[in-house]
Scaffold this motif. Structure first.
Motif, PDB file in Angstrom:
ATOM      1  N   HIS A   1       0.844  -1.189   0.000  1.00  0.00           N
ATOM      2  CA  HIS A   1       0.000   0.000   0.000  1.00  0.00           C
ATOM      3  C   HIS A   1       0.882   1.243   0.000  1.00  0.00           C
ATOM      4  O   HIS A   1       1.937   1.260   0.633  1.00  0.00           O
ATOM      5  CB  HIS A   1      -0.913  -0.004   1.238  1.00  0.00           C
ATOM      6  CG  HIS A   1      -2.108   0.864   1.067  1.00  0.00           C
ATOM      7  ND1 HIS A   1      -2.085   2.211   1.358  1.00  0.00           N
ATOM      8  CD2 HIS A   1      -3.358   0.584   0.618  1.00  0.00           C
ATOM      9  CE1 HIS A   1      -3.280   2.740   1.094  1.00  0.00           C
ATOM     10  NE2 HIS A   1      -4.076   1.757   0.640  1.00  0.00           N
ATOM     11  N   THR A   2       0.471   2.294  -0.737  1.00  0.00           N
ATOM     12  CA  THR A   2       1.299   3.499  -0.844  1.00  0.00           C
ATOM     13  C   THR A   2       1.449   4.208   0.501  1.00  0.00           C
ATOM     14  O   THR A   2       2.351   5.022   0.680  1.00  0.00           O
ATOM     15  CB  THR A   2       0.703   4.488  -1.863  1.00  0.00           C
ATOM     16  OG1 THR A   2      -0.657   4.681  -1.563  1.00  0.00           O
ATOM     17  CG2 THR A   2       0.865   3.989  -3.277  1.00  0.00           C
ATOM     18  N   SER A   3       0.582   3.891   1.450  1.00  0.00           N
ATOM     19  CA  SER A   3       0.719   4.538   2.763  1.00  0.00           C
ATOM     20  C   SER A   3       1.909   3.965   3.546  1.00  0.00           C
ATOM     21  O   SER A   3       2.399   4.596   4.476  1.00  0.00           O
ATOM     22  CB  SER A   3      -0.569   4.349   3.578  1.00  0.00           C
ATOM     23  OG  SER A   3      -0.793   2.972   3.776  1.00  0.00           O
ATOM     24  N   ASP A   4       2.342   2.767   3.164  1.00  0.00           N
ATOM     25  CA  ASP A   4       3.514   2.180   3.818  1.00  0.00           C
ATOM     26  C   ASP A   4       4.763   2.746   3.133  1.00  0.00           C
ATOM     27  O   ASP A   4       5.397   2.104   2.306  1.00  0.00           O
ATOM     28  CB  ASP A   4       3.466   0.647   3.704  1.00  0.00           C
ATOM     29  CG  ASP A   4       4.613  -0.014   4.442  1.00  0.00           C
ATOM     30  OD1 ASP A   4       5.482   0.718   4.982  1.00  0.00           O
ATOM     31  OD2 ASP A   4       4.658  -1.257   4.448  1.00  0.00           O
ATOM     32  N   ARG A   5       5.112   3.957   3.531  1.00  0.00           N
ATOM     33  CA  ARG A   5       6.196   4.675   2.836  1.00  0.00           C
ATOM     34  C   ARG A   5       7.549   3.992   3.006  1.00  0.00           C
ATOM     35  O   ARG A   5       8.380   4.018   2.108  1.00  0.00           O
ATOM     36  CB  ARG A   5       6.283   6.105   3.350  1.00  0.00           C
ATOM     37  CG  ARG A   5       5.222   6.974   2.735  1.00  0.00           C
ATOM     38  CD  ARG A   5       5.700   8.391   2.701  1.00  0.00           C
ATOM     39  NE  ARG A   5       4.818   9.172   1.845  1.00  0.00           N
ATOM     40  CZ  ARG A   5       4.992  10.450   1.605  1.00  0.00           C
ATOM     41  NH1 ARG A   5       6.022  11.078   2.125  1.00  0.00           N
ATOM     42  NH2 ARG A   5       4.158  11.108   0.836  1.00  0.00           N
ATOM     43  N   GLN A   6       7.761   3.410   4.180  1.00  0.00           N
ATOM     44  CA  GLN A   6       9.062   2.785   4.431  1.00  0.00           C
ATOM     45  C   GLN A   6       9.299   1.651   3.434  1.00  0.00           C
ATOM     46  O   GLN A   6      10.346   1.552   2.790  1.00  0.00           O
ATOM     47  CB  GLN A   6       9.119   2.251   5.857  1.00  0.00           C
ATOM     48  CG  GLN A   6      10.502   1.759   6.213  1.00  0.00           C
ATOM     49  CD  GLN A   6      10.534   0.999   7.521  1.00  0.00           C
ATOM     50  OE1 GLN A   6       9.500   0.741   8.152  1.00  0.00           O
ATOM     51  NE2 GLN A   6      11.725   0.629   7.941  1.00  0.00           N
ATOM     52  N   THR A   7       8.283   0.810   3.278  1.00  0.00           N
ATOM     53  CA  THR A   7       8.417  -0.316   2.359  1.00  0.00           C
ATOM     54  C   THR A   7       8.487   0.176   0.920  1.00  0.00           C
ATOM     55  O   THR A   7       9.305  -0.313   0.120  1.00  0.00           O
ATOM     56  CB  THR A   7       7.214  -1.284   2.524  1.00  0.00           C
ATOM     57  OG1 THR A   7       7.155  -1.668   3.891  1.00  0.00           O
ATOM     58  CG2 THR A   7       7.369  -2.507   1.647  1.00  0.00           C
ATOM     59  N   ALA A   8       7.631   1.140   0.587  1.00  0.00           N
ATOM     60  CA  ALA A   8       7.609   1.657  -0.789  1.00  0.00           C
ATOM     61  C   ALA A   8       8.962   2.250  -1.161  1.00  0.00           C
ATOM     62  O   ALA A   8       9.505   1.974  -2.253  1.00  0.00           O
ATOM     63  CB  ALA A   8       6.502   2.711  -0.932  1.00  0.00           C
ATOM     64  N   ALA A   9       9.555   3.033  -0.234  1.00  0.00           N
ATOM     65  CA  ALA A   9      10.858   3.644  -0.533  1.00  0.00           C
ATOM     66  C   ALA A   9      11.938   2.577  -0.675  1.00  0.00           C
ATOM     67  O   ALA A   9      12.827   2.682  -1.529  1.00  0.00           O
ATOM     68  CB  ALA A   9      11.231   4.634   0.567  1.00  0.00           C
ATOM     69  N   ALA A  10      11.864   1.538   0.160  1.00  0.00           N
ATOM     70  CA  ALA A  10      12.860   0.460   0.074  1.00  0.00           C
ATOM     71  C   ALA A  10      12.747  -0.244  -1.269  1.00  0.00           C
ATOM     72  O   ALA A  10      13.761  -0.582  -1.897  1.00  0.00           O
ATOM     73  CB  ALA A  10      12.650  -0.534   1.218  1.00  0.00           C
ATOM     74  N   ILE A  11      11.506  -0.463  -1.718  1.00  0.00           N
ATOM     75  CA  ILE A  11      11.310  -1.148  -3.007  1.00  0.00           C
ATOM     76  C   ILE A  11      11.877  -0.305  -4.144  1.00  0.00           C
ATOM     77  O   ILE A  11      12.576  -0.815  -5.021  1.00  0.00           O
ATOM     78  CB  ILE A  11       9.806  -1.442  -3.231  1.00  0.00           C
ATOM     79  CG1 ILE A  11       9.335  -2.524  -2.263  1.00  0.00           C
ATOM     80  CG2 ILE A  11       9.542  -1.864  -4.674  1.00  0.00           C
ATOM     81  CD1 ILE A  11       7.825  -2.722  -2.238  1.00  0.00           C
ATOM     82  N   VAL A  12      11.584   0.987  -4.130  1.00  0.00           N
ATOM     83  CA  VAL A  12      12.060   1.853  -5.214  1.00  0.00           C
ATOM     84  C   VAL A  12      13.594   1.928  -5.193  1.00  0.00           C
ATOM     85  O   VAL A  12      14.257   1.788  -6.238  1.00  0.00           O
ATOM     86  CB  VAL A  12      11.452   3.267  -5.098  1.00  0.00           C
ATOM     87  CG1 VAL A  12      12.055   4.200  -6.154  1.00  0.00           C
ATOM     88  CG2 VAL A  12       9.926   3.200  -5.257  1.00  0.00           C
ATOM     89  N   ALA A  13      14.164   2.108  -3.990  1.00  0.00           N
ATOM     90  CA  ALA A  13      15.628   2.207  -3.889  1.00  0.00           C
ATOM     91  C   ALA A  13      16.282   0.899  -4.305  1.00  0.00           C
ATOM     92  O   ALA A  13      17.248   0.873  -5.084  1.00  0.00           O
ATOM     93  CB  ALA A  13      16.026   2.584  -2.461  1.00  0.00           C
ATOM     94  N   GLY A  14      15.757  -0.217  -3.802  1.00  0.00           N
ATOM     95  CA  GLY A  14      16.337  -1.532  -4.124  1.00  0.00           C
ATOM     96  C   GLY A  14      16.231  -1.839  -5.606  1.00  0.00           C
ATOM     97  O   GLY A  14      17.171  -2.379  -6.208  1.00  0.00           O
ATOM     98  N   SER A  15      15.102  -1.495  -6.214  1.00  0.00           N
ATOM     99  CA  SER A  15      14.914  -1.775  -7.646  1.00  0.00           C
ATOM    100  C   SER A  15      15.855  -0.934  -8.495  1.00  0.00           C
ATOM    101  O   SER A  15      16.388  -1.409  -9.508  1.00  0.00           O
ATOM    102  CB  SER A  15      13.466  -1.478  -8.061  1.00  0.00           C
ATOM    103  OG  SER A  15      12.596  -2.262  -7.308  1.00  0.00           O
ATOM    104  N   SER A  16      16.073   0.314  -8.092  1.00  0.00           N
ATOM    105  CA  SER A  16      16.978   1.183  -8.854  1.00  0.00           C
ATOM    106  C   SER A  16      18.395   0.611  -8.821  1.00  0.00           C
ATOM    107  O   SER A  16      19.094   0.544  -9.840  1.00  0.00           O
ATOM    108  CB  SER A  16      16.993   2.596  -8.283  1.00  0.00           C
ATOM    109  OG  SER A  16      15.713   3.165  -8.409  1.00  0.00           O
TER     110      SER A  16
END
Lengths: 267, 334
Positions: free
Chosen positions: A66-81
């Motif tokens: 969920h987009t409200s889970d910013r910690q996980t969302a940011a980790a996914i974006v950073a890890g994918s990059s």
């Protein structure tokens, strides 16, 4: 057995002096330029695949996070990059040096009057440069898809550079240290898988053993730096510290690779 | 012991007592249980400044090992190697400042265009960016590669690729050129182009050339002197003409059978023990009188019907090699 008289030997020595060795900057520039051209021609489809893979992972995980889970969302974006960087700088570079070593093609460089570590550095730098567009595209897409603030998106650029150095150092070392090209390929792919899982999954969601393993992957501090930047206020000191450590690990990796290259040639 | 050393000459390369043994590596499955292989066994050689010197021998004779030591890529177990008076065993880093080396594998430059491969090599040999571009263009023109200069080596035929690699070795003047089988896979025109380019460098600035080959024709055509290697030892060293004088009383009789040689025929029966057999092809070295009689007998015997072709030729370096005790028979003759 006969030997030349000493006087004649010294005549010859006077007549044929050593040509100067090629300087570090000139050798680095020549290797970098040549490899960048080579990578552009031969590896462009692979960069496309690497970017597509990372964007695919972003979209896939968007279905469960969920987009409200910013910690996980940011980790996914950073890890994918950073995964794009790992695909090229770690995986492909390990394969490249493994193949060069197996074919004894490193003789080409070793028979030239250049500092051998410049070969590792120039090749690694060209691979790392090549990853930047893919890493940035992935970060931009990730920020858009997960609704993260774009104010600190620029951090993706220094993160990709530092990760490029760190993972290229590791990739080159793997390719040069392992005795067979096949092992270098497997190690490069396993390394990329580790960067994927340990980078995309937030540390708090990982078991203890994986959290410990994470500390040994040279790109993880940079992943954390990007994740922090994407989810909240920028912590400049933390950012500089994390990137400096990542860069230092890369420098160590590249220095080790330079020594391994020398050993691989003379074995 | 045969040596290739000379008295009272300016040696560009002086090799003394070089031994090299490959031992199985611990933990390497591919060499586990293998015996040590003596690749070089007490090699002594002098290469005179300005000459085209050859190392001739079959695969596994120790040519490439000797060359890798000479260019500073490997250390001998024992012995010394001097290049223009510089000890390249003690200081291998000095070798690339004196010589250009053409290795057998081109993977390092395979994905570069011909132009970029040659120009990059020139820059790595210390030329400026502009100087490297100019030198690369000159060598590319000289070897007739201009039409394919923009194509990556990986997309060229094997011969074109080899020629591009020769260009990387020739670019940037070096007083010593060490070229390991430069003409492998080249057509006769390109092969002559390489030999001419090498000769031009000798004429222009007195370049010394060390050429590794297992091609007898190449050895006879372009070399001033040749060292013949067999199982790590120098078994002969002289000019091709003088070496061939060793077997000048002999001729080579080549027989090509349509199917198999008729074993019951008395002439065939007499020749069989002396023949080197390669499929349908028999090669026999004979004294001239004996060859004349043998050929006359063959022409008059039933075995003639089984012959597809025959030739009688003067001896080659291959005959020298075999006469001196060389045991392998995979020297190339074309």
């Amino acid at each position: 057995m006969t030997h030349l008289p000493d006087t004649e030997q010294s005549d010859i020595q006077r007549a044929t002096s050593l040509a100067p060795r090629t300087t570090w900057p000139a050798a680095l520039s020549a290797v970098y330029t040549g490899q960048l051209a080579r990578v552009r021609v031969a590896r462009a489809p692979l960069l496309f695949v690497a970017t597509l893979q990372s964007v695919g992972i972003l979209l896939l995980l968007r279905g469960v996070v969920h987009t409200s889970d910013r910690q996980t969302a940011a980790a996914i974006v950073a890890g994918s990059s950073v995964l794009v960087v790992a695909f090229v700088a770690l995986n492909l570079l390990a394969q490249r040096f493994g193949a060069l070593r197996a074919a004894r093609a490193l003789d080409y460089y070793a028979a030239l009057p250049i500092p051998l570590p410049a070969v590792v550095l120039g090749t690694a730098a060209s691979y790392a440069t090549f990853t930047l567009p893919g890493a940035l595209v992935t970060a931009v897409v990730g920020v858009a898809v997960y609704g993260l603030p774009a104010a600190h998106l620029w951090v993706a650029l220094p993160v990709a550079v530092c990760c490029g150095v760190a993972l290229a150092g590791l990739g080159a070392a793997l390719g040069l240290a392992l005795p067979r090209a096949e092992l270098a390929t497997v190690a490069g792919q396993l390394g990329m898988t580790a960067v994927l899982f340990l980078g995309v999954i937030p540390p708090s969601h990982l078991p203890v053993a994986a959290r410990v393993a994470r500390d040994f992957v040279p790109s993880m501090l940079a992943v954390d730096a990007l994740a922090h930047a994407l989810r909240g206020p920028l912590d400049p000191a933390g950012l500089v510290w994390r990137l400096a450590v990542t860069l230092a690990m890369g420098v160590v990796g590249l220095a080790v690779s330079g020594r391994l290259l020398r050993r691989a040639v003379h074995e | 012991m045969i040596t290739g050393t000379l008295d009272g000459v300016h040696a560009a390369v002086a090799v003394r007592g070089v031994d090299k043994t490959y031992r199985p590596r611990r933990g390497d499955a591919s060499t586990t249980g293998a015996s040590p292989v003596k690749a070089n066994d007490g090699i002594n050689l002098d290469v005179v400044a300005g000459e085209v010197f050859g190392l001739l021998g079959p695969n596994g004779a120790g040519k490439s090992t000797l060359v890798r030591q000479l260019v500073g890529l490997q250390r001998p177990d024992r012995g010394t190697i001097q290049v223009f008076g510089h000890d390249v065993v003690a200081e291998p880093a000095g070798a690339p400042c004196l010589l250009a080396y053409l290795a057998q594998d081109e993977l390092a430059v395979r994905e570069l265009s011909v132009q970029l491969a040659v120009a990059t090599t020139a820059r790595l040999r210390g030329l400026s960016r502009r100087g490297a571009a100019r030198a690369a263009a000159d060598v590319i023109d000289e070897l007739g590669l201009a039409a394919i200069a923009d194509r990556p080596l990986a997309r060229l035929s094997g011969g074109q690729r080899r020629l591009a690699c020769v260009a990387t070795a020739l670019v940037g003047e070096r007083p010593l050129l060490v070229v390991d089988e430069p003409t492998t896979g080249l057509d006769p025109v390109a092969r002559r182009g390489v030999w001419a380019a090498i000769a031009r460098r000798r004429d222009a600035y007195g370049a010394t050339v060390l050429l590794v080959t297992h091609n007898v024709l190449e050895a006879e055509t372009v070399l001033d002197r040749v060292a013949v290697l067999d199982r790590g030892r120098v078994i002969a060293c002289d000019s091709p003409g003088r070496l061939k004088a060793v077997v000048s009383e002999d001729v080579r009789l080549e027989l090509v059978w349509r199917d198999v040689a008729p074993p019951a025929d008395p002439v065939v029966h007499r020749l069989a023990p002396r023949a080197l057999v390669d499929g349908r092809r028999w090669s026999i070295r004979l004294p001239q009188d004996d060859a004349r009689d043998t050929l006359a007998a063959l022409l008059g015997s039933p075995a003639f019907a089984a012959l597809d072709d025959f030739t009688l030729s003067t001896p080659t370096l291959e005959d020298v090699y075999l006469a001196l005790g060389g045991r392998n028979d995979d020297l190339e003759r074309v």
